[in-house]
Structures are given as structure tokens and as C-alpha cells.
Design an enzyme around this catalytic site. Structure first.
Site, PDB file in Angstrom:
ATOM      1  N   SER A 249      23.566   0.110  68.895  1.00  0.00           N
ATOM      2  CA  SER A 249      24.915   0.406  69.329  1.00  0.00           C
ATOM      3  C   SER A 249      24.958   1.641  70.211  1.00  0.00           C
ATOM      4  O   SER A 249      24.156   2.557  70.075  1.00  0.00           O
ATOM      5  CB  SER A 249      25.802   0.573  68.087  1.00  0.00           C
ATOM      6  OG  SER A 249      26.515   1.773  68.157  1.00  0.00           O
ATOM      7  N   LYS A 250      25.931   1.614  71.085  1.00  0.00           N
ATOM      8  CA  LYS A 250      26.099   2.727  72.010  1.00  0.00           C
ATOM      9  C   LYS A 250      26.312   4.024  71.229  1.00  0.00           C
ATOM     10  O   LYS A 250      25.902   5.097  71.631  1.00  0.00           O
ATOM     11  CB  LYS A 250      27.309   2.437  72.899  1.00  0.00           C
ATOM     12  CG  LYS A 250      27.515   3.433  73.988  1.00  0.00           C
ATOM     13  CD  LYS A 250      28.806   3.157  74.720  1.00  0.00           C
ATOM     14  CE  LYS A 250      29.119   4.289  75.664  1.00  0.00           C
ATOM     15  NZ  LYS A 250      30.525   4.281  76.042  1.00  0.00           N
ATOM     16  N   ARG A 251      26.950   3.854  70.074  1.00  0.00           N
ATOM     17  CA  ARG A 251      27.278   5.009  69.244  1.00  0.00           C
ATOM     18  C   ARG A 251      26.039   5.824  68.857  1.00  0.00           C
ATOM     19  O   ARG A 251      26.055   7.032  68.772  1.00  0.00           O
ATOM     20  CB  ARG A 251      28.006   4.528  67.981  1.00  0.00           C
ATOM     21  CG  ARG A 251      28.884   5.542  67.376  1.00  0.00           C
ATOM     22  CD  ARG A 251      29.985   4.930  66.515  1.00  0.00           C
ATOM     23  NE  ARG A 251      29.777   3.551  66.145  1.00  0.00           N
ATOM     24  CZ  ARG A 251      29.596   3.137  64.890  1.00  0.00           C
ATOM     25  NH1 ARG A 251      29.567   4.000  63.908  1.00  0.00           N
ATOM     26  NH2 ARG A 251      29.467   1.854  64.632  1.00  0.00           N
ATOM     27  N   TYR A 252      24.940   5.145  68.609  1.00  0.00           N
ATOM     28  CA  TYR A 252      23.715   5.858  68.233  1.00  0.00           C
ATOM     29  C   TYR A 252      22.911   6.284  69.468  1.00  0.00           C
ATOM     30  O   TYR A 252      21.778   6.741  69.344  1.00  0.00           O
ATOM     31  CB  TYR A 252      22.828   4.993  67.337  1.00  0.00           C
ATOM     32  CG  TYR A 252      23.504   4.403  66.128  1.00  0.00           C
ATOM     33  CD1 TYR A 252      24.124   5.238  65.199  1.00  0.00           C
ATOM     34  CD2 TYR A 252      23.515   3.037  65.912  1.00  0.00           C
ATOM     35  CE1 TYR A 252      24.753   4.698  64.091  1.00  0.00           C
ATOM     36  CE2 TYR A 252      24.148   2.493  64.793  1.00  0.00           C
ATOM     37  CZ  TYR A 252      24.760   3.330  63.894  1.00  0.00           C
ATOM     38  OH  TYR A 252      25.380   2.792  62.797  1.00  0.00           O
ATOM     39  N   GLY A 253      23.470   6.040  70.645  1.00  0.00           N
ATOM     40  CA  GLY A 253      22.775   6.424  71.881  1.00  0.00           C
ATOM     41  C   GLY A 253      21.503   5.613  72.100  1.00  0.00           C
ATOM     42  O   GLY A 253      20.575   6.062  72.743  1.00  0.00           O
TER      43      GLY A 253
END
Ligand code: GLU
Length: 474
Positions: A249-253
């Protein structure tokens, strides 16, 4: 057989998810392996999610990895427009047809009424309330300016089934599906409707997309059937996971293509790695060019189970790409990562580090010893295998200093031959001399390149200065 046509249909979210890139790649490979066309369509019907510049990110990521689409918003084609918001009138026209065919209906229910349908578990299923309205009443309410949506009319009973080329037979009970909205009150279609209309009108033969659409596909098939259109072939792809429980996920970069470029991955390597997430070519190849992938692509090699993104392996593969580059190619892409090294010969640095790094951001650390003379403990002169220690350094370093000072033609070869002679006259092995010299120059036990290569890059003046410092510290 009709020409194969596949498409990549991203929403303009402002970044290229690696999962999206893999979908694009597989759709591209499938089309190209079969001599077909690959189409780019932008799915921007959700206006609230509009992000400035997002389409450019999609265009540049695809082009930057070589996934050149045959048709798309910025390249044109015979099936345009390729941006859904530019196709708005088309959807309404087809929604009206579907209503006539009994596959959809107008719905005027208020937000409050819809909310009242929520059960104690927070679930809500529309109760087909507006399906009962007569044609006249519908017309009257539309003419009076009442706001409406158009919903799909899903049969109350029965089962639907289709064949997915990866997951096999998929069966869904109609009772598990909902009368979803096809046209919103602003006249825009939802994904549920637009994907069907567009895939049909754009002549898409094979729909390749994420597995999250596997169970909603029966709804789309109902529409194909109602219109009397041929259903496309479906190829749903397994999810890419960060680990056993979390999606990438983008959230975890860890999902954004541009973040990987920023970390110093090269586009070809990312694409190559992403290809392996869910697909194993028959010959077991790992490092493949895009044309090799086209040649090898085969659906039987696609797995049903989720694949886990292995950053260690991705890094390794990237390193292989760096190694295979010419020094010139390497310098070109490495430049943004070579700050602080402007005073050195980049050609020589490239030679030294190209095969010793995995990603370009490794350059910073691996070249730190060039930018500064790192302080070190004299104990590191001691090496059992080399049979060296600080007292040997004390003997050798002044001799090395004198020789270096004498050398007019200062380069790796001369340094190597002249200093080998010094070792000989001192009765030590050349590698012992070079070992202590390298420690003196770099302060590190392990460095890319040998002592003379490092000296060559540092230049005569800096080499002498560092030798002097090392001598006085002994
Ligand atoms: N816009 C959809 C998405 O980004 C595309 C799904 C599809 O390929 O049909 O997930």
C-alpha cells in the site's frame, strides 16, 4: 479470431501503484504476445478523487517503463475518447437502453429512505422500491426536476457463472448481489457501468484486472447479456502483498512506482521484478527484457495465490540491471545520486561502484570515504589473513608517501607498478602494502576498489594529504 485488444484502466489517483503497473504489464504482454492492441483508458468518473497532474503520472510511468499503449488519451485512436468524463453522454444513452431492456431502472429514493434500510449489523441492501414505479410516474418525476439515479436490476433468484482464465469457474448467487447504482445523480456513471460500456465499445476482447473484481463480474455479465453483447474473456490477477497479512500500500511507502525511482531503482528493473509477482515463465527466467517477456508470456504461468513483494530480491535484480549498463548509461542515471562528488572523475567512480551497489541511493554511503577522510582506529590495520598491523603500516606508509610524491604520471597503473616495487624492496607482499595503504586512505576495512584505484580517484594532492594524516596518527 478477432484481434486481441486489452486495456489498462487506471483511476487518476496521482501515483502509479506497483499492482497497477503489474496489471498494465500483463495486459500489455498478453496483447503483444498475441499480436494485439493495448489501450489506455482513464477512469475518472469519481470527481471527488480528482488529483491535479494525475494523468501525466500515468502517461509517464507507462512510457518510462516501455509500456507504450497503442491507443489512449494523449496518443489518440479510433475508439476514443479515452477519458471517461469525456464520454459522459454515451453512458446515459446506454443506461436508457438498458432500462428499456429491463436490466436497469430509475430510482428516486431519498438519502433518508436509503438509510432506513440499514439493518442492525449496519448492512444495507436496496429493496427495489422504485422498480415498481410506472413509466408515466417516472417520466413525471424526471420532468418535474426530481433528482434520480439509475440502478441495475439484478434478478432476485438464480446463479450466475463464468470462466476466469486464472481462477476457473466463478459462481455467484444473484441474491448476494445488489442493485448498484449505474448512473449517479450528477449523470456520471459508476465504475460498475462504465467498465462494461467502455470495454464493449472499445472492442476489448480480454479484460485483465485485479482479483477484487472477480466477484462483481457477474453483474457486468448480466449487462453484456442484456445488451446481447459478447462477454469478454476475463483474466483476474492475484493481489500483491507486503507480507502474509498486509497488501502492498501507498501508506507504507512500498507501493508507489515513483518512490522506487526516488530510491534509485531503474524503471526496467522495477518492471521486470513486478512481472515476477504472480508469473513464472516456463523457462524459469528471472532477468528479462520487455521483448523477452512478450515472447515468454503465458497465462499458465500465472499463479492464483497472492504474491509477496520481496524488496531484497527487487534490489538484487536492480543491481543486475546496473551491472549490465555501460559506464555512460550508468553515469547518466546515477547523476542525481552523485551529489558531493562533483570534484571527482565520475567515469572512474562509475567503474568503481557500478557493480557494487544494488540501488542508486547506495551511492551516498559507498562513496562517503571519497568525500571525507573518515577517522579510524589504528587497530584496523591489523589483518590476520593479510598479515598486516599498525607497526607494518608505520614502516610502509612513509615509503609509500615518498614514492607517491615522486610519481609524475599519477594514475592507477603507474601507482600500482611503482608501489609494487616499493613492496619488493621492503620485503613484503604487494597486497600487504596495498592493504595498509587503502586503510590509510579510506579509514575502512572494506571499500570498493583497491588502494591505487582509490588514490587515482582522490588525486595526488588529496592522496598525499591523507597519507600524511594517517602517518601522524600512528
Ligand atoms: N479503474 C479501475 C481500477 O483502477 C479499473 C479496474 C478494471 O481494470 O476494470 O481499479
Amino acid at each position: 479470431m478477432a484481434k486481441v485488444r486489452t486495456r489498462f484502466a487506471p483511476s487518476p489517483t496521482g501515483f502509479m501503484h506497483l499492482g497497477g503497473l503489474r496489471t498494465a504489464l500483463y495486459a500489455y504482454l498478453y496483447a503483444k504476445h498475441n499480436g494485439g492492441d493495448f489501450v489506455l483508458r482513464i477512469e475518472d468518473t469519481d470527481k471527488e478523487r480528482f488529483v491535479e497532474g494525475a494523468m501525466e503520472v500515468i502517461y509517464s510511468s507507462l512510457k518510462g517503463t516501455g509500456l507504450n499503449y497503442d491507443e489512449g488519451p494523449d496518443v489518440g485512436g479510433n475508439y476514443g475518447p479515452y477519458i471517461q468524463s469525456d464520454r459522459k453522454p454515451i453512458y446515459l444513452e446506454y443506461a436508457k437502453k438498458l432500462i428499456e431492456l429491463g436490466g436497469a431502472y430509475y430510482c428516486f429514493c431519498s438519502k433518508e429512505r436509503l438509510e432506513s434500510l440499514t439493518d442492525e449489523n449496519g448492512n444495507r441492501k436496496y429493496d427495489k422500491h422504485c422498480l415498481k414505479l410506472s413509466k408515466e410516474e417516472v417520466e413525471k418525476r424526471i420532468n418535474s426536476g426530481e433528482s434520480y439515479v439509475i440502478r441495475q436490476n439484478i434478478p432476485l433468484e438464480g446463479k450466475s457463472s463464468y470462466e476466469d482464465l486464472i481462477y476457473g469457474t466463478i459462481e455467484v448467487d444473484y441474491s448476494d448481489l445488489e442493485d448498484n447504482i449505474l448512473i449517479k445523480s450528477d449523470g456520471m456513471p459508476t465504475y460498475n457501468f462504465a467498465n462494461v460500456i467502455d470495454d464493449h465499445l472499445m472492442g476489448i476482447t480480454h479484460v485483465i484486472r485485479g482479483t477484487e473484481y472477480l466477484s462483481s463480474t457477474p453483474k457486468y455479465n448480466l449487462m453484456y447479456d442484456a445488451f446481447g453483447w459478447e462477454r469478454p474473456v476475463y483474466i483476474h490477477l492475484p493481489t500483491i502483498m507486503k507480507d502474509a497479512t498486509r497488501k502492498l500500500s501507498k501508506r507504507y511507502g512500498d507501493a508507489n512506482f515513483d518512490d522506487f525511482i526516488g530510491k534509485g531503482y531503474v524503471p526496467e528493473a522495477i518492471l521486470n521484478y513486478v512481472a515476477l509477482l504472480g508469473w513464472c515463465p516456463k523457462n524459469g527466467a528471472e532477468k528479462m527484457t520487455l521483448s523477452e517477456m512478450i515472447e515468454l508470456f503465458d497465462l499458465t504461468g500465472i499463479s492464483k495465490s497472492p504474491s509477496i513483494f520481496d524488496e531484497v530480491k527487487c534490489k538484487w535484480l536492480n543491481g543486475e540491471y546496473l551491472k549490465a549498463m555501460t559506464d555512460e548509461e550508468f553515469i547518466e542515471i546515477a547523476k542525481p545520486f552523485m551529489t558531493g562528488l562533483e570534484n571527482f572523475n565520475t567515469q572512474k567512480i562509475a567503474k568503481l561502484i557500478k557493480s557494487r551497489i544494488e540501488i542508486l541511493s547506495d551511492i551516498e554511503n559507498i562513496t562517503l570515504f571519497l568525500k571525507e577522510h573518515l577517522s579510524f582506529d589504528n587497530a584496523i590495520y591489523e589483518n590476520k589473513k593479510q598479515k598486516t598491523d599498525a607497526s607494518l603500516a608505520k614502516v610502509l606508509l612513509p615509503k609509500i608517501y615518498n614514492k607517491v610524491e615522486e610519481i609524475k604520471d599519477f594514475n592507477n597503473d603507474t601507482l600500482f607498478s611503482e608501489l609494487s616495487l616499493v613492496a619488493e624492496s621492503e620485503g613484503v607482499k604487494a597486497r600487504q602494502l596495498f592493504y595498509v595503504m587503502r586503510i590509510a586512505l579510506t579509514g575502512l576495512e572494506v571499500t570498493p576498489g583497491g588502494a591505487t584505484e582509490v588514490a587515482d580517484i582522490l588525486g595526488k594532492e588529496e592522496t598525499l594529504k591523507r597519507l600524511q594524516t594517517a602517518i601522524s596518527n600512528l
